[in-house]
Design a protein around this motif. Structure first.
Motif, PDB file in Angstrom:
ATOM      1  N   UNK A   1       0.861  -1.190   0.000  1.00 11.17           N
ATOM      2  CA  UNK A   1       0.000   0.000   0.000  1.00 11.17           C
ATOM      3  C   UNK A   1       0.897   1.239   0.000  1.00 11.17           C
ATOM      4  N   UNK A   2       0.633   2.116  -0.955  1.00 10.64           N
ATOM      5  CA  UNK A   2       1.484   3.306  -1.076  1.00 10.64           C
ATOM      6  C   UNK A   2       1.173   4.309   0.012  1.00 10.64           C
ATOM      7  N   UNK A   3       2.195   5.084   0.386  1.00  6.15           N
ATOM      8  CA  UNK A   3       2.031   6.086   1.433  1.00  6.15           C
ATOM      9  C   UNK A   3       1.260   7.278   0.887  1.00  6.15           C
ATOM     10  N   UNK A   4       0.269   7.774   1.685  1.00  8.45           N
ATOM     11  CA  UNK A   4      -0.539   8.912   1.233  1.00  8.45           C
ATOM     12  C   UNK A   4       0.279  10.191   1.370  1.00  8.45           C
ATOM     13  N   UNK A   5       0.372  10.950   0.283  1.00 13.12           N
ATOM     14  CA  UNK A   5       1.151  12.191   0.276  1.00 13.12           C
ATOM     15  C   UNK A   5       0.184  13.367   0.353  1.00 13.12           C
ATOM     16  N   UNK A   6       0.281  14.208   1.401  1.00 11.16           N
ATOM     17  CA  UNK A   6      -0.632  15.356   1.494  1.00 11.16           C
ATOM     18  C   UNK A   6      -0.323  16.378   0.400  1.00 11.16           C
ATOM     19  N   UNK A   7      -1.319  17.153  -0.051  1.00 12.15           N
ATOM     20  CA  UNK A   7      -1.090  18.163  -1.084  1.00 12.15           C
ATOM     21  C   UNK A   7      -0.256  19.312  -0.522  1.00 12.15           C
ATOM     22  N   UNK A   8       0.444  20.034  -1.380  1.00 14.97           N
ATOM     23  CA  UNK A   8       1.244  21.182  -0.908  1.00 14.97           C
ATOM     24  C   UNK A   8       0.352  22.261  -0.312  1.00 14.97           C
ATOM     25  N   UNK A   9       0.906  22.999   0.690  1.00  5.86           N
ATOM     26  CA  UNK A   9       0.113  24.028   1.345  1.00  5.86           C
ATOM     27  C   UNK A   9      -0.135  25.223   0.429  1.00  5.86           C
ATOM     28  N   UNK A  10       0.768  25.435  -0.492  1.00  8.29           N
ATOM     29  CA  UNK A  10       0.540  26.483  -1.480  1.00  8.29           C
ATOM     30  C   UNK A  10       0.976  25.936  -2.840  1.00  8.29           C
ATOM     31  N   UNK A  11       0.634  26.593  -3.863  1.00  8.20           N
ATOM     32  CA  UNK A  11       0.978  26.103  -5.190  1.00  8.20           C
ATOM     33  C   UNK A  11      -0.270  25.626  -5.908  1.00  8.20           C
ATOM     34  N   UNK A  12      -0.096  25.025  -7.112  1.00 10.00           N
ATOM     35  CA  UNK A  12      -1.241  24.667  -7.950  1.00 10.00           C
ATOM     36  C   UNK A  12      -2.130  23.567  -7.372  1.00 10.00           C
ATOM     37  N   UNK A  13      -1.638  22.738  -6.438  1.00  6.54           N
ATOM     38  CA  UNK A  13      -2.460  21.639  -5.920  1.00  6.54           C
ATOM     39  C   UNK A  13      -3.038  21.885  -4.552  1.00  6.54           C
ATOM     40  N   UNK A  14      -3.003  23.154  -4.086  1.00  5.29           N
ATOM     41  CA  UNK A  14      -3.425  23.406  -2.699  1.00  5.29           C
ATOM     42  C   UNK A  14      -4.921  23.175  -2.473  1.00  5.29           C
ATOM     43  N   UNK A  15      -5.747  23.248  -3.570  1.00  2.72           N
ATOM     44  CA  UNK A  15      -7.193  23.073  -3.397  1.00  2.72           C
ATOM     45  C   UNK A  15      -7.599  21.594  -3.391  1.00  2.72           C
ATOM     46  N   UNK A  16      -6.655  20.681  -3.631  1.00  2.00           N
ATOM     47  CA  UNK A  16      -6.959  19.243  -3.653  1.00  2.00           C
ATOM     48  C   UNK A  16      -7.135  18.730  -2.233  1.00  2.00           C
TER      49      UNK A  16
END
Length: 758
Positions: A1-16
């Motif tokens: 099972x792959x480790x869950x990676x949190x989205x970046x706090x800022x940048x293009x993926x912050x709304x995910x």
């Protein structure tokens, strides 16, 4: 099972936002399932409608498409339904609208259509731009009181309009028109019923709230299909279906025999089972006719106009019409099984399977709720009107003072309220009064209306205070519906009758489905079987695989059953029409039945239902078995003789039968491999359906070689190797006569060396 990676706090993926896939799928699938169950597939138990049907009727009411009004284009109705209430495809809405108008699909149509709305042959309706529609009287009953706060309304999908959550439903629509639908993990299937019978059952349930299912089924004996037909289901099965809410009904076409002169006749079908397409039914029968699966039928014709008339022409006048129809019922949709699964939304929320009493109770409780709500609504209107009329009466009693206040006071409304202790509503009504209403006659009318409304108010208050009066009112309403759709009316008359399925010989029906032709059944030593066309006289021309040869051959007909007896003591049953044809060498019997590889065929012959067989093992044990008890309906066959290796079944001899179907033989002659002959009475051999049997002849070494059953008065006959027949008369057989299980004596002079009777 792959480790869950949190989205970046800022940048293009912050709304995910990370979401667990399992939880998301469960949540969304459940939402989809509930949506399908509640808003598409299952009807509401109260009005018997699904949302699309409810929205169609509501839209038609808003378009003022009452039964006595002019028709409007279906495209207009569908447009309103789709634009305001039902955000789905226009074709789905139109299909639902069309079905509500089809008198062969719906027992009590809710839509009165004008134009081509399809037919029982399965043809589609014309496009919605060509057809017109309006409501029927049944639809107006379902909507009766909808403007009187009878039911709740909710916002539509775009929150621009309101739509009813359920219709008032003064007609028992759920059971009267039925319903069908497939949801997620559940389905519903409710056939139509007779409205008058449902009203009778509902009235009985009002009088006897704990009425038994048996009594309700007496009043509602079964479905009443728009296409008529005859229900041939057992009464006990019907009762079980209504008691549990699940079951099915066997429905047959209605037919009659029509004489055509000189003893000839045709069969005319006037009604076909519910939801069967006439054109497809006729195609199916024609296909079976071409495939020669219905040999008793010569031709089929469709002479239908507005009414159904399917003409069946038998092969000859000698054909029994009952057997012909039974074979058609077995092979075609002239007999259909209609399922019952009363899975509905209770209270419009909870899906569950209800029995007949629960469904009627749900409708009655809804009618009482509608009555109470309409009564309260009416009471509110009366109270507001009485308030206004009370103000008018005060004004008439003090007309001069009222006129003075209106003419000279700066704030006449406040002054009127203060002077006469009026309410704001009363003061506004007096100020809005026209001068021409200030005459004596108007005052008399107001007093009369005031008194009438006061009496009506008292009546409504009594109704709201008494459950007994409420149920009496509901019963009166149901009685009115029953009168409107009684069995003496054209629409209300019962169309589907009940009957017992005719007692027909199933064997005759089975044979009626096979064209009778002569065949010769050929069995080889290695167990290959085939059926040659015709009755062959010369078997010498038959060919076999290399190393194989003829074991036995006999004449039969395609309608016969072939019995095969094996060394393992089993009987197998094969249809002569199912045997491989004469081209080639046939097929091994092991392909046709589940026969063990270490077993061989002892004998094969045509089944005679009243015949009897004497089966014998190689060790000399045997018994008599009736042929009626050895028929096997499966590939596994039927174990009749119990044998254990090295012993095995060796002989199967049919007992000779006289004209009266009784056994004409009375003695048994057995010959052992030691060439000893024993003759004993046949009555000493027991009759059994299964077993090892009893010892017929005793041997020191070896076993039985052959056996013959004969009448002692006629003498014992055998055939030598040259084909000559020898007969020993009764007197000459005395020295070989004995009792069963004796050793016997050496065969007489001239007996064949192979130890066989020939």
């Amino acid at each position: 099972m792959s480790k869950q990676v949190p989205p970046p706090e800022d940048g293009p993926g912050k709304e995910i936002e990370p979401v667990d896939l399992k939880s998301a799928l469960e949540e969304r699938y459940l939402a989809y399932a509930l949506s399908t169950i509640m808003h598409r597939a299952l009807p509401d138990a109260r009005d018997g409608l699904k949302p699309v049907h409810r929205r169609i009727l509501h839209a038609m009411r808003l378009l003022k498409l009452d039964p006595k009004e002019a028709y409007k284009k279906c495209a207009r109705i569908v447009g309103d339904v789709m634009g305001k209430f039902h955000p789905h495809g226009d074709q789905a809405i139109y299909d639902a609208l069309v079905r509500l108008s089809q008198d062969f699909a719906v027992r009590y149509p809710l839509v009165d259509g004008q134009g081509n709305f399809g037919n029982i042959d399965g043809d589609n309706a014309a496009a919605m731009r060509y057809t017109e529609a309006r409501m029927t009287d049944v639809a107006t009953l379902l909507l009766e009181g909808i403007t009187e706060d009878a039911v709740d309304f909710r916002k539509t999908y775009n929150e621009e309009d309101d739509e009813p959550v359920v219709l008032p439903g003064a007609f028992p629509n759920l059971l009267a028109n039925g319903s069908s639908g497939i949801a997620v993990g559940m389905a519903t299937s409710i056939p139509p019923h007779n409205a008058a019978e449902l009203c009778d059952a509902a009235l009985h349930l009002i009088k006897h709230p704990n009425a038994s299912i048996e009594k309700l089924v007496e009043l509602v004996p079964g479905p009443d299909f728009p296409t008529g037909g005859i229900i041939v289901e057992q009464k006990a099965s019907i009762l079980e279906s209504y008691a549990t809410g699940r079951g099915s009904f066997r429905v047959r076409a209605r037919w009659e025999k029509e004489e055509t002169g000189r003893g000839a006749y045709v069969i005319v079908i006037t009604e076909i089972p519910y939801q069967v397409q006439k054109s497809r039914l006729i195609e199916k029968i024609a296909e079976l006719l071409i495939a020669r699966k219905i040999p008793l039928l010569e031709d089929i014709r469709d002479e239908s106009a507005e009414d159904i008339r399917i003409v069946l022409e038998p092969k000859s006048r000698a054909v029994d019409p009952q057997i012909l129809m039974e074979s058609l019922f077995k092979l075609t949709e002239l007999e259909s099984r209609i399922s019952l699964n009363m899975n509905v939304l209770s209270g419009g929320v909870v899906p569950r399977v209800m029995n007949l009493r629960e469904v009627l109770r749900e409708w009655l409780d809804h009618r009482r709720e509608v009555l109470i709500r309409r009564s309260k609504h009416r009471l509110g209107i009366i109270e507001r009107r009485l308030e206004v009329l009370g103000g008018f009466l005060i004004a008439y009693l003090n007309i001069d003072e009222v006129i003075r206040i209106v003419r000279f006071e700066d704030d006449p409304k406040a002054k009127l309220i203060e002077r006469f202790e009026l309410t704001e509503v009363q003061a506004d009504a007096i100020l809005n009064l026209r001068l021409r209403a200030l005459n004596k006659l108007e005052e008399v009318e107001i007093r009369r209306e005031f008194d009438a409304l006061t009496d009506e108010k008292d009546g409504i208050e009594q109704l709201l205070a008494s459950e007994e009066i409420q149920w009496k009112t509901v019963a009166w309403d149901i009685g009115e519906v029953r009168g409107k759709f009684g069995k003496d009316t054209e629409l209300g008359a019962r169309r589907t009758d009940f009957a017992e399925a005719a007692e027909i010989d199933l064997e005759a029906v089975q044979q009626a489905m096979i064209e009778k032709e002569p065949v010769t059944v050929v069995v080889s030593e290695r167990g290959w079987m085939r059926a040659m066309k015709g009755h062959l006289a010369d078997m010498s021309a038959l060919t076999f695989k290399e190393g194989d040869k003829l074991k036995l051959a006999f004449h039969a007909a395609t309608t016969d059953k072939i019995l095969v007896f094996t060394t393992g003591g089993k009987f197998y049953t094969l249809g002569a029409d199912k045997l491989p044809g004469g081209r080639g060498h046939g097929e091994p019997i092991r392909i046709m039945v589940d026969m063990d590889n270490d077993q061989d065929i002892v004998s094969a012959f045509v089944h005679q239902p009243k015949g009897k067989l004497l089966v014998v093992s190689s060790a000399g044990n045997g018994f008599v078995v009736p042929e009626a008890d050895i028929i096997a309906n499966t590939r596994k066959g039927k174990q009749v003789m119990n044998v254990k290796l090295p012993d095995e079944a060796k002989l199967c001899v049919r007992l000779p039968v006289g004209e009266d179907d009784s056994v004409s033989a009375d003695h048994v002659a057995t010959v052992g491999e030691n060439r000893k002959l024993l003759i004993f009475p046949l009555v000493q051999v027991p009759e059994m359906t299964r077993g090892k049997g009893v010892r017929l002849q005793r041997y020191k070494d070896g076993g039985i070689a052959d056996l013959r059953v004969f009448a002692l008065d006629d003498g014992l006959t055998w055939q030598d190797a040259s084909g000559r027949n020898f007969t020993r008369e009764k007197a000459e057989l005395a020295e070989w006569m004995g009792v069963r299980a004796s050793a016997g004596r050496m065969v007489p002079k001239g007996f064949p060396r192979n130890g066989k009777f020939g």
